[in-house]
Design a protein around this motif. Structure first.
Motif, mmCIF file in Angstrom:
data_model
loop_
_atom_site.group_PDB
_atom_site.id
_atom_site.type_symbol
_atom_site.label_atom_id
_atom_site.label_comp_id
_atom_site.label_asym_id
_atom_site.label_seq_id
_atom_site.Cartn_x
_atom_site.Cartn_y
_atom_site.Cartn_z
ATOM 1 N N LEU A 1 28.785 -61.208 -47.745
ATOM 2 C CA LEU A 1 29.428 -59.665 -47.091
ATOM 3 C C LEU A 1 31.655 -59.684 -46.817
ATOM 4 O O LEU A 1 31.968 -58.725 -47.328
ATOM 5 N N LEU A 2 31.895 -60.992 -46.331
ATOM 6 C CA LEU A 2 32.668 -61.172 -46.245
ATOM 7 C C LEU A 2 33.575 -61.473 -47.338
ATOM 8 O O LEU A 2 34.608 -60.187 -48.025
ATOM 9 N N ASP B 1 40.241 -55.392 -42.410
ATOM 10 C CA ASP B 1 40.607 -57.216 -41.223
ATOM 11 C C ASP B 1 40.101 -57.274 -40.303
ATOM 12 O O ASP B 1 39.832 -58.569 -39.915
ATOM 13 N N ILE B 2 39.389 -56.483 -39.095
ATOM 14 C CA ILE B 2 38.751 -56.483 -37.882
ATOM 15 C C ILE B 2 37.579 -57.099 -38.870
ATOM 16 O O ILE B 2 37.078 -58.034 -38.016
ATOM 17 N N LEU B 3 36.538 -56.624 -39.441
ATOM 18 C CA LEU B 3 35.558 -56.965 -39.706
ATOM 19 C C LEU B 3 35.259 -58.039 -39.974
ATOM 20 O O LEU B 3 34.859 -59.010 -39.926
ATOM 21 N N SER B 4 36.247 -59.058 -41.219
ATOM 22 C CA SER B 4 36.418 -59.473 -42.092
ATOM 23 C C SER B 4 36.688 -60.598 -40.310
ATOM 24 O O SER B 4 36.345 -62.214 -40.874
ATOM 25 N N ALA C 1 31.877 -58.344 -31.300
ATOM 26 C CA ALA C 1 32.225 -59.852 -30.386
ATOM 27 C C ALA C 1 31.444 -60.081 -29.962
ATOM 28 O O ALA C 1 31.724 -61.373 -29.039
ATOM 29 N N LEU C 2 30.367 -59.608 -29.323
ATOM 30 C CA LEU C 2 29.003 -60.227 -29.083
ATOM 31 C C LEU C 2 28.980 -61.691 -29.480
ATOM 32 O O LEU C 2 27.569 -62.598 -29.375
ATOM 33 N N ILE C 3 29.181 -61.861 -30.536
ATOM 34 C CA ILE C 3 28.459 -62.997 -32.071
ATOM 35 C C ILE C 3 28.933 -64.213 -30.555
ATOM 36 O O ILE C 3 28.971 -65.254 -30.873
#
Length: 165
Positions: free
Chosen positions: A30-31, A53-56, A136-138
Motif C-alpha cells: 500500500l505504501l 503524506d499522512i498515510l505514508s 496512530a493506534l499502531i
C-alpha cells in the motif's frame, strides 16, 4: 523459563507471525502504491493525493512495528554481537530469557506511555482529524505486540530450539 513451549503458546506465536506478516506485507504494498500514485499525480497532473503524506507516515510505522515483531521471532533483532561473539552458545541460551523479559518490561512501559499519549491526543484532536488518530493506534498496539513476543520468548523455549539442543 520452561524447557518446552506449550501448544497454546506455539499456536499463538504461529497465528501472530502469520497475521503480522500479512499486515506488514500489505502495508508495504500500500505504501509503494500510494507513493507511486503521489509521484504520478504530481508529475503528470500537477496535483497530489490530499492525505498521502499522512498515510505514508503511518504506513511506515505499521511496517516498522510488524517487521520488528517478525524480527524478534526469527531472532534477527538488534543484539550486542560483540558480546555474542565471545560467549559460548550454551551461555547465550541462558542469557536470552532474562534479556527477553527485561525487553518485555521496557516495551510494556512504552506501551503504557503510548496509550496515555494516544488517549490525550484523542480527547483534544479536531473531529475532522480523528481518522489520523485512529491510525496512530499502531504505536501502543505495536509496543503491546512487542511485549507479547518478548514475553513468550522469555518464558518458553520454542520447539525449534529444543530440537537443536
Amino acid at each position: 523459563m520452561l524447557p518446552f513451549e506449550p501448544a497454546w503458546a506455539t499456536s499463538l506465536r504461529h497465528a501472530l507471525i502469520r497475521m503480522e506478516g500479512i499486515i506488514a506485507g500489505s502495508a508495504l504494498l500500500l505504501l509503494l502504491a500510494l507513493v507511486f500514485g503521489q509521484v504520478l499525480a504530481r508529475n503528470l497532473f500537477e496535483t497530489s493525493i490530499p492525505v498521502a503524506d499522512i498515510l505514508s507516515r503511518y504506513l511506515v510505522l505499521y511496517i516498522t512495528f510488524f517487521g520488528a515483531t517478525l524480527a524478534i521471532e526469527k531472532q534477527r533483532h538488534i543484539k550486542l554481537d560483540v558480546i555474542a561473539a565471545i560467549m559460548k552458545p550454551a551461555n547465550l541460551r541462558l542469557l536470552k530469557p532474562p534479556l527477553y523479559l527485561i525487553s518485555a518490561i521496557l516495551c510494556a512501559v512504552l506501551a503504557w506511555a503510548a496509550i496515555r499519549f494516544w488517549y490525550d491526543d484523542w480527547q483534544y484532536i479536531a473531529d475532522h482529524e480523528r481518522w489520523s488518530s485512529i491510525l496512530a493506534l499502531i504505536i501502543p498496539f505495536g509496543f503491546l505486540l512487542l511485549t507479547l513476543h518478548f514475553l513468550i520468548g522469555g518464558l518458553f523455549t520454542p520447539a525449534e530450539d529444543n530440537e537443536s539442543s
